[in-house]
Design a protein around this motif. Structure first.
Motif, short mmCIF file in Angstrom:
data_model
loop_
_atom_site.label_atom_id
_atom_site.label_comp_id
_atom_site.label_asym_id
_atom_site.label_seq_id
_atom_site.Cartn_x
_atom_site.Cartn_y
_atom_site.Cartn_z
N GLY A 195 -52.66 -35.84 -70.42
CA GLY A 195 -51.24 -36.32 -70.02
C GLY A 195 -50.48 -35.33 -70.60
O GLY A 195 -50.00 -35.49 -72.09
N ILE A 196 -49.71 -34.28 -69.78
CA ILE A 196 -48.75 -33.18 -70.65
C ILE A 196 -47.19 -34.14 -70.73
O ILE A 196 -46.26 -34.04 -69.17
N ALA A 197 -46.65 -34.91 -71.52
CA ALA A 197 -45.83 -35.74 -71.11
C ALA A 197 -44.38 -35.05 -72.17
O ALA A 197 -44.89 -34.12 -73.21
N PHE A 198 -43.45 -34.90 -71.08
CA PHE A 198 -42.06 -33.73 -72.23
C PHE A 198 -41.81 -35.20 -73.03
O PHE A 198 -42.46 -36.45 -73.29
N ALA A 218 -53.71 -37.09 -75.47
CA ALA A 218 -52.30 -36.95 -75.22
C ALA A 218 -51.49 -35.22 -75.29
O ALA A 218 -51.50 -35.02 -76.66
N SER A 219 -51.49 -34.76 -74.71
CA SER A 219 -51.38 -33.13 -74.56
C SER A 219 -49.35 -33.66 -74.63
O SER A 219 -48.55 -34.18 -73.98
N SER A 220 -48.73 -32.42 -74.67
CA SER A 220 -47.38 -31.88 -75.21
C SER A 220 -46.59 -31.25 -74.53
O SER A 220 -47.04 -30.22 -74.32
N SER A 221 -45.43 -31.34 -74.42
CA SER A 221 -44.53 -29.94 -72.91
C SER A 221 -44.34 -29.01 -73.96
O SER A 221 -44.08 -27.65 -74.45
N GLU A 222 -44.61 -29.65 -75.70
CA GLU A 222 -43.92 -28.43 -76.93
C GLU A 222 -44.93 -27.21 -76.52
O GLU A 222 -45.09 -25.62 -77.00
N PHE A 240 -51.65 -34.51 -65.75
CA PHE A 240 -50.58 -34.91 -65.65
C PHE A 240 -49.74 -34.29 -66.44
O PHE A 240 -49.66 -34.99 -67.16
N VAL A 241 -48.44 -34.36 -65.42
CA VAL A 241 -47.27 -33.52 -66.21
C VAL A 241 -46.42 -34.80 -65.69
O VAL A 241 -46.20 -36.21 -65.26
N LEU A 242 -46.18 -35.77 -67.09
CA LEU A 242 -45.55 -36.87 -67.44
C LEU A 242 -43.66 -36.80 -67.12
O LEU A 242 -43.78 -36.05 -68.77
N ALA A 243 -42.99 -36.37 -66.86
CA ALA A 243 -41.13 -36.32 -66.87
C ALA A 243 -40.23 -36.26 -66.22
O ALA A 243 -40.96 -37.73 -65.64
N THR A 244 -38.94 -36.49 -66.70
CA THR A 244 -37.89 -37.51 -65.37
C THR A 244 -37.60 -35.99 -64.75
O THR A 244 -36.99 -37.15 -63.36
#
Length: 340
Positions: free
Chosen positions: A181-184, A126-130, A248-252
């Motif tokens: 997963g680079i989740a926003f 679990a990676s992060s948009s930060e 993979f970036v997960l974002a809207t």
């Protein structure tokens, strides 16, 4: 006979793990959750709500316990979600954040490797948009993607970047199936009360029920790419079903300010002007603030077929509705006043 897959989830009592454990259970996984300590205060409620999750004790900061757990469970998939994930908290506790969030990822990877499961177990980090930090934002309207530069602006962001790079290193060095997963920002009804979105949704519910007069917040202008956690855990699972490990970036693909979150939350209870209910608390200001975080989910959409299903208004509505139900239950079915 079809093999029933086993998934090990760290940080099992957190927001994402609650959504993910339910999602995997519905797909007939044997869901195993790593929990720290016998007296974890979240344990009773979690067991009551998700009796199908098999809990095992261990600690991401204790490598020996992790090797023991991984060896005993023999998971097909590991979802490493455990972290100290509050940005504000990381400024007050940077060392602990580094140990749990950064070193913890290394300990999980090593546990899988030392248990001899490098070639069989798939791992989600679990990676992060930060990690982007909001600086050098020179792609207006396009958002950060998997190739954007990192510039974390908090101890939490730095710790997540450490975890992200060590995960990529193990993928490249040992050929392990590790996807990041680079989740926003993703929120929902299981979000912790220390996070601004849940702080707002709970306060709005309590104001509507006459249990609270106002809410103290810090700056309101930062913009975030806010999605629904239930959508994002589906993306996590899709990453581990893909043929090759990757990032993979997960974002809207859209941003909303905290002010806009307030607009939507108060509108849910029929209040047009929220300003009389909100007070500035300077103690909530951070040493460094990220102005805007916008993600570009094009790769996840094209490669994985992932799509977010809950829009911003739907997200806020779910959160306020859930908190209204909780607060009504706490006070024994209080009659709602007219708040508009």
């Amino acid at each position: 006979m079809t093999h029933r897959r086993t998934a090990l989830i760290t940080g099992i009592t957190g927001q994402d793990a609650r959504h993910l454990s339910e999602f995997l259970h519905e797909k007939d996984y044997d869901v195993v959750g790593l929990i720290r300590g016998q007296n974890n205060p979240r344990r009773p409620e979690f067991v009551a709500s998700r009796p199908y999750v098999r809990l095992v004790e261990g600690d991401v900061t204790d490598p020996v316990s992790l090797v023991r757990v991984v060896d005993a469970v023999g998971p097909d998939e590991v979802y490493h979600l455990a972290a100290l994930s509050h940005v504000g908290y990381s400024f007050s506790n940077p060392t602990l954040t580094s140990v749990v969030t950064g070193q913890g990822a290394l300990n999980i990877l090593e546990a899988v490797r030392l248990a001899g499961l490098s070639s069989t177990t798939r791992i989600y980090q679990a990676s992060s948009s930060e990690m982007f930090g909001g600086l050098d934002y020179n792609r207006p309207g396009k958002g950060y993607d998997e190739d954007s530069l990192f510039h974390p602006r908090s101890p939490y962001g730095v710790a997540k970047l450490t975890a992200h790079w060590i995960a990529r290193n193990y993928r490249e060095s040992y050929g392990m199936f590790v996807s990041c997963g680079i989740a926003f920002n993703h929120e929902g009804e299981h979000r912790g009360e220390e996070f601004v979105t849940r702080k707002i949704s709970r306060a709005v519910a309590r104001i509507h029920l006459g249990l609270q007069d106002s809410i103290d917040l810090g700056v309101l202008w930062p913009k975030r790419d806010w999605g629904y956690a239930g959508d994002y855990v589906r993306g996590m699972w899709q990453m581990l079903q893909h043929d090759q490990p990757d990032d993979f970036v997960l974002a809207t693909g859209e941003t909303r300010s905290i002010e806009e979150f307030l607009d939507a939350a108060f509108a849910r209870i029929g209040v047009d002007d929220w300003h009389p209910y909100v007070r500035l608390d300077e103690s909530l200001l951070r040493p460094a603030e990220v102005d805007i975080l916008l993600g570009n989910p094009a790769k996840a959409e094209s490669v994985l077929g992932w799509r977010r299903e809950v829009d911003f208004e739907g997200l806020v509505d779910r959160m306020v509705s859930a908190d209204l139900d909780r607060e009504r239950a706490r006070v024994g079915g209080v009659t709602e006043p007219a708040t508009a």
